[in-house]
Design a protein around this motif. Structure first.
Motif, PDB file in Angstrom:
ATOM      1  N   ILE A  71       0.830  -1.204   0.000  1.00  0.00           N
ATOM      2  CA  ILE A  71       0.000   0.000   0.000  1.00  0.00           C
ATOM      3  C   ILE A  71       0.867   1.258   0.000  1.00  0.00           C
ATOM      4  O   ILE A  71       0.590   2.212  -0.738  1.00  0.00           O
ATOM      5  N   LEU A  72       1.919   1.260   0.783  1.00  0.00           N
ATOM      6  CA  LEU A  72       2.746   2.459   0.943  1.00  0.00           C
ATOM      7  C   LEU A  72       3.676   2.727  -0.239  1.00  0.00           C
ATOM      8  O   LEU A  72       4.299   3.781  -0.285  1.00  0.00           O
ATOM      9  N   GLY A  73       3.763   1.821  -1.190  1.00  0.00           N
ATOM     10  CA  GLY A  73       4.615   2.109  -2.343  1.00  0.00           C
ATOM     11  C   GLY A  73       4.788   0.975  -3.324  1.00  0.00           C
ATOM     12  O   GLY A  73       4.987   1.209  -4.513  1.00  0.00           O
ATOM     13  N   GLY A  74       4.729  -0.251  -2.845  1.00  0.00           N
ATOM     14  CA  GLY A  74       4.970  -1.396  -3.725  1.00  0.00           C
ATOM     15  C   GLY A  74       3.972  -1.515  -4.867  1.00  0.00           C
ATOM     16  O   GLY A  74       4.353  -1.821  -5.997  1.00  0.00           O
ATOM     17  N   ASN A  75       2.702  -1.263  -4.575  1.00  0.00           N
ATOM     18  CA  ASN A  75       1.692  -1.354  -5.639  1.00  0.00           C
ATOM     19  C   ASN A  75       1.923  -0.295  -6.709  1.00  0.00           C
ATOM     20  O   ASN A  75       1.812  -0.580  -7.903  1.00  0.00           O
ATOM     21  N   ALA A  76       2.248   0.925  -6.302  1.00  0.00           N
ATOM     22  CA  ALA A  76       2.504   1.996  -7.270  1.00  0.00           C
ATOM     23  C   ALA A  76       3.727   1.667  -8.110  1.00  0.00           C
ATOM     24  O   ALA A  76       3.723   1.883  -9.332  1.00  0.00           O
ATOM     25  N   GLN A  77       4.778   1.132  -7.473  1.00  0.00           N
ATOM     26  CA  GLN A  77       5.978   0.758  -8.235  1.00  0.00           C
ATOM     27  C   GLN A  77       5.651  -0.265  -9.306  1.00  0.00           C
ATOM     28  O   GLN A  77       6.112  -0.152 -10.439  1.00  0.00           O
ATOM     29  N   ALA A  78       4.844  -1.264  -8.966  1.00  0.00           N
ATOM     30  CA  ALA A  78       4.490  -2.299  -9.933  1.00  0.00           C
ATOM     31  C   ALA A  78       3.529  -1.767 -11.002  1.00  0.00           C
ATOM     32  O   ALA A  78       3.720  -2.000 -12.200  1.00  0.00           O
ATOM     33  N   LEU A  79       2.491  -1.058 -10.587  1.00  0.00           N
ATOM     34  CA  LEU A  79       1.474  -0.572 -11.508  1.00  0.00           C
ATOM     35  C   LEU A  79       2.056   0.400 -12.535  1.00  0.00           C
ATOM     36  O   LEU A  79       1.734   0.321 -13.718  1.00  0.00           O
TER      37      LEU A  79
END
Length: 86
Positions: A71-79
């Motif tokens: 939630i804090l960054g991993g999803n944005a990095q992947a997306l």
């Protein structure tokens, strides 16, 4: 492109952010969509509270530490494919 006839398939493509400053709202999103569909966001500027308050709210969700990091960054990095960019 035609709208999906499968609502569950549409939900698997949907992401939400954490900018609604409500623990109940965030918990419901985590329960219904899953932490892997949540992106950290603050609607900044202006922020309704200090940045740390937003981070603490995510840390208080009933999910494990790995899910919090998504939630804090991993999803944005992947997306957004941020890992492969300078």
């Amino acid at each position: 492109m035609r709208p999906s006839a499968d609502p569950a398939a549409a939900l698997r493509r949907m992401y939400v952010d954490t900018s609604p400053f409500s623990p109940a709202h965030l918990s419901l999103n985590a329960e219904v969509l899953g932490p892997e569909r949540m992106l950290f966001g603050t609607d900044s500027p202006p922020m309704a509270a200090p940045l740390e308050d937003f981070v603490h709210m995510v840390e208080k969700l009933p999910v494990d530490a790995a899910s919090q990091q998504l939630i804090l960054g991993g999803n944005a990095q992947a997306l957004f494919d941020l890992r492969s960019r300078p």
